[in-house]
Every structure is written in C-alpha cells, then in structure tokens.
Motif scaffolding. Structure first.
Motif, PDB file in Angstrom:
ATOM      1  N   ASN A  43     -62.351   0.259  -2.201  1.00 28.91           N
ATOM      2  CA  ASN A  43     -61.440  -0.113  -3.252  1.00 28.91           C
ATOM      3  C   ASN A  43     -60.798   1.006  -3.449  1.00 28.91           C
ATOM      4  O   ASN A  43     -60.068   1.157  -4.629  1.00 28.91           O
ATOM      5  N   GLU A  44     -61.373   2.369  -3.391  1.00 34.50           N
ATOM      6  CA  GLU A  44     -61.021   3.554  -3.998  1.00 34.50           C
ATOM      7  C   GLU A  44     -59.843   3.811  -2.986  1.00 34.50           C
ATOM      8  O   GLU A  44     -59.507   3.674  -2.085  1.00 34.50           O
ATOM      9  N   ALA A  45     -59.199   5.046  -3.979  1.00 32.19           N
ATOM     10  CA  ALA A  45     -57.785   5.533  -3.201  1.00 32.19           C
ATOM     11  C   ALA A  45     -58.441   6.567  -2.008  1.00 32.19           C
ATOM     12  O   ALA A  45     -59.480   6.956  -2.048  1.00 32.19           O
ATOM     13  N   PRO A  46     -57.528   6.487  -0.877  1.00 30.61           N
ATOM     14  CA  PRO A  46     -56.148   6.193  -0.722  1.00 30.61           C
ATOM     15  C   PRO A  46     -55.957   4.685  -0.270  1.00 30.61           C
ATOM     16  O   PRO A  46     -54.856   4.116  -0.171  1.00 30.61           O
ATOM     17  N   TYR A  47     -57.184   4.181   0.276  1.00 29.61           N
ATOM     18  CA  TYR A  47     -56.909   2.759   0.765  1.00 29.61           C
ATOM     19  C   TYR A  47     -57.071   1.751  -0.156  1.00 29.61           C
ATOM     20  O   TYR A  47     -56.407   0.632   0.147  1.00 29.61           O
ATOM     21  N   LYS A  48     -57.804   1.595  -1.321  1.00 28.55           N
ATOM     22  CA  LYS A  48     -57.882   0.553  -2.271  1.00 28.55           C
ATOM     23  C   LYS A  48     -58.164  -0.719  -1.555  1.00 28.55           C
ATOM     24  O   LYS A  48     -57.708  -1.761  -2.157  1.00 28.55           O
ATOM     25  N   ALA A  49     -58.698  -0.844  -0.535  1.00 33.21           N
ATOM     26  CA  ALA A  49     -58.986  -2.018   0.107  1.00 33.21           C
ATOM     27  C   ALA A  49     -59.958  -1.965   1.348  1.00 33.21           C
ATOM     28  O   ALA A  49     -59.991  -0.912   1.833  1.00 33.21           O
ATOM     29  N   PRO A  50     -61.023  -2.901   1.584  1.00 30.60           N
ATOM     30  CA  PRO A  50     -61.575  -2.889   2.692  1.00 30.60           C
ATOM     31  C   PRO A  50     -61.034  -3.054   4.040  1.00 30.60           C
ATOM     32  O   PRO A  50     -59.779  -3.491   3.827  1.00 30.60           O
ATOM     33  N   PRO A  51     -61.299  -2.329   5.045  1.00 30.03           N
ATOM     34  CA  PRO A  51     -60.476  -2.660   6.259  1.00 30.03           C
ATOM     35  C   PRO A  51     -60.493  -3.925   6.689  1.00 30.03           C
ATOM     36  O   PRO A  51     -61.124  -4.642   6.876  1.00 30.03           O
ATOM     37  N   SER A  52     -59.290  -4.335   7.348  1.00 26.97           N
ATOM     38  CA  SER A  52     -59.092  -5.499   7.644  1.00 26.97           C
ATOM     39  C   SER A  52     -59.047  -6.024   9.172  1.00 26.97           C
ATOM     40  O   SER A  52     -59.247  -7.093   9.679  1.00 26.97           O
ATOM     41  N   ALA A  53     -59.071  -4.725   9.891  1.00 28.70           N
ATOM     42  CA  ALA A  53     -59.139  -4.775  11.248  1.00 28.70           C
ATOM     43  C   ALA A  53     -60.257  -3.792  11.514  1.00 28.70           C
ATOM     44  O   ALA A  53     -60.779  -3.047  10.935  1.00 28.70           O
ATOM     45  N   PRO A  54     -60.927  -3.797  12.921  1.00 29.56           N
ATOM     46  CA  PRO A  54     -61.946  -2.914  13.284  1.00 29.56           C
ATOM     47  C   PRO A  54     -61.320  -1.469  13.264  1.00 29.56           C
ATOM     48  O   PRO A  54     -60.319  -1.104  13.412  1.00 29.56           O
ATOM     49  N   VAL A  55     -62.331  -0.523  12.816  1.00 31.82           N
ATOM     50  CA  VAL A  55     -62.086   0.877  12.792  1.00 31.82           C
ATOM     51  C   VAL A  55     -62.651   1.579  13.860  1.00 31.82           C
ATOM     52  O   VAL A  55     -63.858   1.594  14.118  1.00 31.82           O
ATOM     53  N   LEU A  56     -61.628   2.081  14.558  1.00 29.75           N
ATOM     54  CA  LEU A  56     -62.291   2.645  16.123  1.00 29.75           C
ATOM     55  C   LEU A  56     -61.857   4.092  15.882  1.00 29.75           C
ATOM     56  O   LEU A  56     -61.011   4.587  15.126  1.00 29.75           O
ATOM     57  N   TYR A  57     -62.595   4.708  17.053  1.00 27.29           N
ATOM     58  CA  TYR A  57     -62.255   6.223  17.321  1.00 27.29           C
ATOM     59  C   TYR A  57     -62.727   6.254  18.595  1.00 27.29           C
ATOM     60  O   TYR A  57     -63.238   5.246  19.323  1.00 27.29           O
ATOM     61  N   ILE A  58     -62.309   7.471  19.370  1.00 25.11           N
ATOM     62  CA  ILE A  58     -62.433   7.796  20.598  1.00 25.11           C
ATOM     63  C   ILE A  58     -63.609   8.806  21.001  1.00 25.11           C
ATOM     64  O   ILE A  58     -63.783   9.853  20.060  1.00 25.11           O
ATOM     65  N   LYS A  59     -64.034   8.595  22.086  1.00 24.05           N
ATOM     66  CA  LYS A  59     -65.153   9.646  22.612  1.00 24.05           C
ATOM     67  C   LYS A  59     -64.479  10.065  23.920  1.00 24.05           C
ATOM     68  O   LYS A  59     -64.147   9.405  24.869  1.00 24.05           O
ATOM     69  N   THR A  60     -63.888  11.365  23.703  1.00 25.25           N
ATOM     70  CA  THR A  60     -63.118  11.728  24.946  1.00 25.25           C
ATOM     71  C   THR A  60     -64.065  12.105  26.175  1.00 25.25           C
ATOM     72  O   THR A  60     -65.093  12.470  25.869  1.00 25.25           O
ATOM     73  N   ALA A  61     -63.370  12.320  27.236  1.00 23.13           N
ATOM     74  CA  ALA A  61     -64.077  12.596  28.608  1.00 23.13           C
ATOM     75  C   ALA A  61     -65.187  14.023  28.538  1.00 23.13           C
ATOM     76  O   ALA A  61     -66.067  13.918  29.087  1.00 23.13           O
ATOM     77  N   ASN A  62     -64.366  14.892  27.761  1.00 29.70           N
ATOM     78  CA  ASN A  62     -65.710  16.046  27.599  1.00 29.70           C
ATOM     79  C   ASN A  62     -66.781  15.936  26.938  1.00 29.70           C
ATOM     80  O   ASN A  62     -67.865  16.686  26.989  1.00 29.70           O
ATOM     81  N   THR A  63     -67.026  14.711  26.180  1.00 24.83           N
ATOM     82  CA  THR A  63     -68.204  14.378  25.715  1.00 24.83           C
ATOM     83  C   THR A  63     -69.367  13.694  26.641  1.00 24.83           C
ATOM     84  O   THR A  63     -70.214  13.615  26.152  1.00 24.83           O
ATOM     85  N   PHE A  64     -68.567  13.205  27.654  1.00 21.38           N
ATOM     86  CA  PHE A  64     -69.768  12.227  28.675  1.00 21.38           C
ATOM     87  C   PHE A  64     -70.863  13.456  29.191  1.00 21.38           C
ATOM     88  O   PHE A  64     -70.614  14.433  29.742  1.00 21.38           O
ATOM     89  N   THR A  65     -72.059  12.844  28.819  1.00 17.89           N
ATOM     90  CA  THR A  65     -73.232  13.408  29.477  1.00 17.89           C
ATOM     91  C   THR A  65     -74.176  12.473  30.187  1.00 17.89           C
ATOM     92  O   THR A  65     -74.701  11.503  29.555  1.00 17.89           O
ATOM     93  N   ALA A  66     -74.271  12.608  31.319  1.00 14.19           N
ATOM     94  CA  ALA A  66     -75.034  11.844  32.255  1.00 14.19           C
ATOM     95  C   ALA A  66     -76.619  11.599  31.705  1.00 14.19           C
ATOM     96  O   ALA A  66     -77.074  12.652  31.325  1.00 14.19           O
ATOM     97  N   ALA A  67     -77.253  10.592  31.843  1.00 13.01           N
ATOM     98  CA  ALA A  67     -78.523  10.395  31.609  1.00 13.01           C
ATOM     99  C   ALA A  67     -79.610  11.577  32.271  1.00 13.01           C
ATOM    100  O   ALA A  67     -79.193  11.787  33.604  1.00 13.01           O
ATOM    101  N   GLY A  68     -80.403  11.908  31.550  1.00 16.44           N
ATOM    102  CA  GLY A  68     -81.437  12.916  31.894  1.00 16.44           C
ATOM    103  C   GLY A  68     -80.919  14.564  31.859  1.00 16.44           C
ATOM    104  O   GLY A  68     -81.571  15.322  32.214  1.00 16.44           O
ATOM    105  N   HIS A  69     -79.760  14.601  31.694  1.00 16.07           N
ATOM    106  CA  HIS A  69     -79.106  16.103  31.430  1.00 16.07           C
ATOM    107  C   HIS A  69     -79.065  16.485  29.856  1.00 16.07           C
ATOM    108  O   HIS A  69     -79.261  15.479  28.832  1.00 16.07           O
ATOM    109  N   GLY A  70     -78.890  17.601  29.622  1.00 19.15           N
ATOM    110  CA  GLY A  70     -79.192  18.296  28.324  1.00 19.15           C
ATOM    111  C   GLY A  70     -77.824  18.344  27.627  1.00 19.15           C
ATOM    112  O   GLY A  70     -76.757  18.277  28.284  1.00 19.15           O
ATOM    113  N   ILE A  71     -77.907  18.267  26.187  1.00 17.50           N
ATOM    114  CA  ILE A  71     -76.850  18.450  25.420  1.00 17.50           C
ATOM    115  C   ILE A  71     -77.010  19.514  24.522  1.00 17.50           C
ATOM    116  O   ILE A  71     -78.152  19.813  23.890  1.00 17.50           O
ATOM    117  N   ALA A  72     -75.724  20.418  24.231  1.00 26.26           N
ATOM    118  CA  ALA A  72     -76.288  21.483  23.505  1.00 26.26           C
ATOM    119  C   ALA A  72     -75.512  21.181  22.031  1.00 26.26           C
ATOM    120  O   ALA A  72     -74.496  20.427  21.728  1.00 26.26           O
TER     121      ALA A  72
END
Length: 216
Positions: A31-60
C-alpha cells in the motif's frame, strides 16, 4: 551424440508473489507509494533465451554479486492448452524488487537452469494434481528448501485464467508458477563450486553446477 535435453521453444514467463508466505511478508509494503495497493493481476517477468542452461551444465556466477536460486515448476503450452510441466532452477542476482524485477538481475547469461524433460500433464494428474507436488532444493547434497505447490496464491488453473485476461500464451511458451522464499524472506544463496539439485515426484532431478565467471 545428439543432445536429448528438453529446452524451451517459446517465451518463458516467471510469476512473482505467488506463494502465500512471500505474499504475506510483502503485504505491509503493497500500500506504499508508488503503487498504493496490492497487485490485482499476476506480476510477471521474462527469462530471455540467453538464460537457458540445459540440465547437467554449469552456470557462471558474476564476481562480487550475491546470487540466489529457486525451485519452480513451469507449464509448457501445447496446441490446445497445457501440454506438460518442467522443473526449473530460477537463478537471479539478489535484489529488493517485486513489481518491476530488473532485467539485469533476472536475465544474466545462463540464469535459468532447465529441467531435462517435459512431463506430460496427464502423468501428473492434470492441473489439479500439481497441488500435490513438493519441490525439493538441495545444495551440495544438503536439503535447503521444500516448496509445496499447495501453498500457491493462484493455483495453476487460476494463474492461467488470470494471465489469459491480458495476454495470450502460444504453443511452446512456458509459464512458471513462481518460487517460494525461506522463512526470513530470502532465497538460498549459491557460491562458486556449489551444485544445486531440484527434484519432485514424477520428474528427473535438475542438477546444475556453479562456477566463477571467467572474463575473456
């Protein structure tokens, strides 16, 4: 030898604040600024293709930045609805934001550990059956977190319906249900040399190793 690991073919969306504990911890600030209310819809974000790491591989890991890991389940869209589900390790640079998760913290190269298989939805009891799943996260073999999908704010069916109110999911897209925090509101930290395993009944484990980033 042909790579048989499953990998996303569309856009991968993550969902924030979709577990009851984390939602409750954030509630006093909604309820604090700047939104002053809980989100009424799902809050989404994107994981872009450069983030994809197949199972068994290393992550830097970028030098000097705290990095957290999170177990989550993704719904894979088919031609006529949800075709299956995949386990993910959603990696991010630790940050204090939920309405506007910064791309530079979420979309670092390699920062989405992808499970080795897409399990058909019927083998999991359909969307309703997903609420029985518990996601286990271990670091170097030590149990660090159990995530119960029964504790979602929006279960899989509700989340899909609510997202569908403002955007379309296409064949190959993935909608992750969200990840839970630890009791103190944080997520497990990972360091160079660690191995993270995420498992759930009916799925092959998702294993990724982490190492320090090597600058060219």
């Amino acid at each position: 030898m042909m790579n048989t690991h499953w990998m996303p073919e569309g856009t991968v969306y993550g969902t924030l604040l979709n577990f009851q504990r984390e939602h409750a911890l954030w509630a006093p600030r909604m309820n604090e600024a700047p939104y002053k209310a809980p989100p009424s819809a799902p809050v989404l974000y994107i994981k872009t293709a450069n983030t994809f790491t197949a199972a068994g591989h290393g992550i830097a890991l970028p030098a000097g930045k705290p990095v957290v890991v999170a177990a989550t389940l993704g719904l894979v869209m088919g031609d006529t609805g949800v075709a299956g589900a995949v386990l993910f390790n959603d990696v991010a640079i630790a940050h204090d934001s939920y309405y506007r998760p910064p791309v530079k913290f979420q979309c670092v190269d390699g920062f989405l550990g992808v499970g080795p298989e897409c399990v058909p939805l019927q083998r999991l009891g359909g969307l309703v059956g997903l609420s029985d799943l518990h996601l286990e996260l271990r670091i170097n073999g030590v149990h660090r977190q159990t995530t119960a999908l029964a504790e979602l704010v929006r279960d899989a069916t509700t989340l899909l319906a609510d997202v569908g109110e403002f955007m379309s999911l296409r064949t190959g897209d993935v909608l992750m249900l969200g990840s839970d925090c630890l009791p103190d509101g944080t997520r497990p930290l990972v360091h160079a040399g660690d191995t993270v395993e995420i498992s759930a009944t009916g799925f092959k484990p998702v294993v990724h190793s982490f190492q320090a980033e090597v600058k060219a």
